[in-house]
Design an enzyme around this catalytic site. Structure first.
Site, PDB file in Angstrom:
ATOM      1  N   HIS A 103     -44.009  14.614  67.873  1.00 41.99           N
ATOM      2  CA  HIS A 103     -45.430  14.246  67.793  1.00 41.99           C
ATOM      3  C   HIS A 103     -45.538  12.807  68.246  1.00 41.99           C
ATOM      4  CE1 HIS A 103     -49.416  13.387  65.992  1.00 41.99           C
ATOM      5  NE2 HIS A 103     -48.861  12.231  65.690  1.00 41.99           N
TER       6      HIS A 103
ATOM      7  N   PHE B 194     -55.035  26.815  64.174  1.00 40.90           N
ATOM      8  CA  PHE B 194     -53.582  26.626  64.045  1.00 40.90           C
ATOM      9  C   PHE B 194     -53.182  25.719  62.878  1.00 40.90           C
ATOM     10  CE2 PHE B 194     -55.093  23.413  67.098  1.00 40.90           C
ATOM     11  CZ  PHE B 194     -54.621  22.238  66.508  1.00 40.90           C
TER      12      PHE B 194
END
EC number: 2.7.4.6
Length: 141
Positions: free
Chosen positions: A117, A59
């Protein structure tokens, strides 16, 4: 309880939705202090360097492409058990699995465009904060 710092990034999808203030309110309501903050549009080189730990993962390219797709808001948060507290606020990486009321459940669209994040450990928090903020630009209060 230990006072810690953690890095938080509000990703391009959440910035585009104009929910920065709502996310900041959640941090502050949870007892986290914003001790450094800035908006930045990451270059490909910076995104690749920041996420280098994932370079071999399938990814990686999509993650980098997403992180450079628009501006992000980066902040250092400080408080008791800041890392765990921030991770609890974020919710599961996949917003479909995130608990109701978490940032990802409320603002994320997919496992890729997942709004935020957060550092996962004190060691990574120190490295991630230093990546975006030279120590002289972080202010305890």
């Amino acid at each position: 309880m230990a006072i810690e710092r953690t890095l938080s990034i509000i990703k391009p999808d959440a910035v585009a939705k104009n929910v920065i203030g709502q996310i900041y309110t959640r941090f502050e309501n949870a007892g986290l202090k914003i001790v450094a903050s800035r908006m930045v549009h990451l270059s490909r080189a910076d995104a690749e360097k920041f996420y280098a730990v994932h370079a071999a993962r399938p990814f990686f390219k999509d993650l980098v492409d997403f992180m450079i797709s628009g501006p992000v808001v980066v902040q250092a948060l400080e408080g008791e058990n800041a890392i765990l507290k921030h991770r609890d606020l974020m919710g599961a990486t996949d917003p479909k699995k995130a608990e109701k009321g978490t940032i990802r459940a409320d603002f994320a669209d997919s496992i890729d465009a997942n709004a935020v994040h957060g550092s996962d450990a004190p060691e990574t928090a120190a490295v991630e904060i230093a990546f975006f903020f030279p120590q002289v630009n972080v202010y305890s209060r």
